[in-house]
Design a protein around this motif. Structure first.
Motif, mmCIF file in Angstrom:
data_model
loop_
_atom_site.group_PDB
_atom_site.id
_atom_site.type_symbol
_atom_site.label_atom_id
_atom_site.label_comp_id
_atom_site.label_asym_id
_atom_site.label_seq_id
_atom_site.Cartn_x
_atom_site.Cartn_y
_atom_site.Cartn_z
ATOM 1 N N UNK A 114 -33.815 22.765 -64.141
ATOM 2 C CA UNK A 114 -34.936 23.682 -64.278
ATOM 3 C C UNK A 114 -34.938 24.319 -65.667
ATOM 4 N N UNK A 115 -36.112 24.387 -66.270
ATOM 5 C CA UNK A 115 -36.242 24.974 -67.588
ATOM 6 C C UNK A 115 -36.605 26.455 -67.430
ATOM 7 N N UNK A 121 -38.296 32.344 -62.644
ATOM 8 C CA UNK A 121 -37.888 32.718 -61.278
ATOM 9 C C UNK A 121 -38.267 31.633 -60.273
ATOM 10 N N UNK A 122 -37.661 30.442 -60.358
ATOM 11 C CA UNK A 122 -38.061 29.339 -59.478
ATOM 12 C C UNK A 122 -37.711 29.581 -58.017
ATOM 13 N N UNK A 123 -36.611 30.290 -57.747
ATOM 14 C CA UNK A 123 -36.182 30.469 -56.366
ATOM 15 C C UNK A 123 -37.234 31.203 -55.543
ATOM 16 N N UNK A 177 -32.134 23.082 -47.789
ATOM 17 C CA UNK A 177 -30.876 22.646 -48.421
ATOM 18 C C UNK A 177 -31.064 22.203 -49.866
ATOM 19 N N UNK A 178 -32.172 21.506 -50.142
ATOM 20 C CA UNK A 178 -32.435 21.071 -51.513
ATOM 21 C C UNK A 178 -32.669 22.262 -52.430
ATOM 22 N N UNK A 179 -33.357 23.279 -51.935
ATOM 23 C CA UNK A 179 -33.609 24.479 -52.739
ATOM 24 C C UNK A 179 -32.312 25.238 -53.009
ATOM 25 N N UNK A 180 -31.431 25.289 -52.006
ATOM 26 C CA UNK A 180 -30.147 25.980 -52.203
ATOM 27 C C UNK A 180 -29.333 25.323 -53.311
ATOM 28 N N UNK A 181 -29.473 23.995 -53.438
ATOM 29 C CA UNK A 181 -28.742 23.270 -54.482
ATOM 30 C C UNK A 181 -29.584 23.120 -55.762
ATOM 31 N N UNK A 182 -30.731 23.802 -55.773
ATOM 32 C CA UNK A 182 -31.621 23.829 -56.943
ATOM 33 C C UNK A 182 -32.053 22.436 -57.403
ATOM 34 N N UNK A 187 -37.323 19.015 -54.112
ATOM 35 C CA UNK A 187 -38.059 19.982 -53.292
ATOM 36 C C UNK A 187 -39.565 19.732 -53.404
ATOM 37 N N UNK A 188 -40.030 19.500 -54.613
ATOM 38 C CA UNK A 188 -41.454 19.229 -54.818
ATOM 39 C C UNK A 188 -41.878 17.964 -54.089
#
Length: 246
Positions: A114-115, A121-123, A177-182, A187-188
Motif C-alpha cells: 500500500x502506498x 488510512x486504508x484500514x 483475513x486478507x485485510x488483517x494481513x493488509x 481484498x479488492x
C-alpha cells in the motif's frame, strides 16, 4: 367482417399480452418467482393455488397476493437499502484516490504494498467497504428452503449446486483475513467478485418484481399502493467508470 376484425384484435392482444382478462395461472407463476427470490417458498401459500387458481377465483387470488406482497415488502426494502448504501460507497471510491479508482489500481500493479503517500488510512476505508458488503449479503434470505437444507445433507450434487449459487459467501469470508494481513489487492478482488454476485441476485429480484402484475388484465392489480418501481434504473456496478467527487 366485424367478427373477423374482433378476432384479429383478440389475437393481437394475445400476442402483445394486452388482453383485458386476467391470466390467473401466469399471475400465480409471476408471484411464485418473486416470492421465491425473497425466500418465501410456494408451499407456504398453497391456499392461493388451491382456492385461487384451481377455482378460477380471481378476487380471492388478488386479495391473498396483496397480503403476501405486503408481508414481504419490508425485507425487499431492506435489500434495496443495503444495495444502495454499498453502491453509493463504491461511487465515492472510484474517483481520485479512491480504492476502486484507476489511480490506485495503477499504483498497485507496480507495487503490491500500500502506498501511504496517496492513501493514508486504508484500514478504515476497506473496513467500511467490507461492513457495507456484509450488510448487503445479510439482507438476502437463505437460498435453501427447509427441505432444501435436508437435501443438502444427503445429496452431494445439491451441495455442489449450492456452492455455485452462493459463491459470494465463500468469497466474502476471505475479506477480513486478507485485510488483517493488509493484502489490499486481494481484498479488492474479493470485494468486486462478491459485489458482482450479489448484484446479479438483486437485479434478478428487481426483474421479477417488475413482472408481478404482467398478466393482470386492464392493470387492475388491486394491490393498494404496492409499487413495482418500474421507473428505477437497474444496472450492475461498472468498475471501469470514473466517478468524480462532487
Amino acid at each position: 367482417m366485424e367478427v373477423v376484425a374482433d378476432m384479429e384484435d383478440d389475437l393481437k392482444g394475445l400476442v402483445e399480452g394486452s388482453l383485458s382478462v386476467d391470466n390467473l395461472y401466469q399471475m400465480y407463476e409471476m408471484l411464485k418467482v418473486y416470492c421465491g427470490l425473497l425466500g418465501y417458498d410456494s408451499s407456504a401459500f398453497a391456499h392461493v393455488w388451491e382456492s385461487g387458481v384451481l377455482q378460477c377465483n380471481v378476487p380471492y387470488f388478488k386479495m391473498r397476493r396483496e397480503g403476501i406482497l405486503d408481508y414481504l415488502e419490508p425485507q425487499y426494502r431492506q435489500i434495496m437499502a443495503a444495495s444502495l448504501a454499498f453502491t453509493d460507497f463504491t461511487k465515492s471510491q472510484k474517483g481520485h484516490r479512491g480504492i476502486f479508482g484507476a489511480e490506485y489500481l495503477h499504483l498497485l500493479s507496480k507495487n503490491s504494498q500500500w502506498n501511504y503517500r496517496y492513501f493514508p488510512d486504508p484500514k478504515r476505508t476497506f473496513g467500511e467497504a467490507i461492513i457495507l458488503l456484509e450488510d448487503f449479503a445479510r439482507s438476502f434470505p437463505p437460498t435453501l428452503t427447509f427441505q432444501g437444507r435436508i437435501s443438502k445433507l444427503v445429496d452431494q450434487d445439491m451441495s455442489d449446486r449450492e456452492f455455485k449459487q452462493n459463491s459470494w459467501k465463500f468469497l466474502l469470508k476471505q475479506a477480513r483475513p486478507l485485510a488483517r494481513h493488509q493484502q489490499w489487492g486481494e481484498v479488492i478482488r474479493v470485494l468486486k467478485a462478491t459485489a458482482n454476485d450479489l448484484d446479479d441476485r438483486y437485479l434478478e429480484m428487481r426483474e421479477a418484481r417488475k413482472k408481478v402484475f404482467h398478466f393482470d388484465g386492464m392493470n387492475e392489480t388491486q394491490c393498494g399502493d404496492f409499487d413495482v418501481q418500474a421507473w428505477m434504473c437497474d444496472e450492475k456496478i461498472n468498475w471501469e467508470v470514473y466517478e468524480p467527487r462532487l
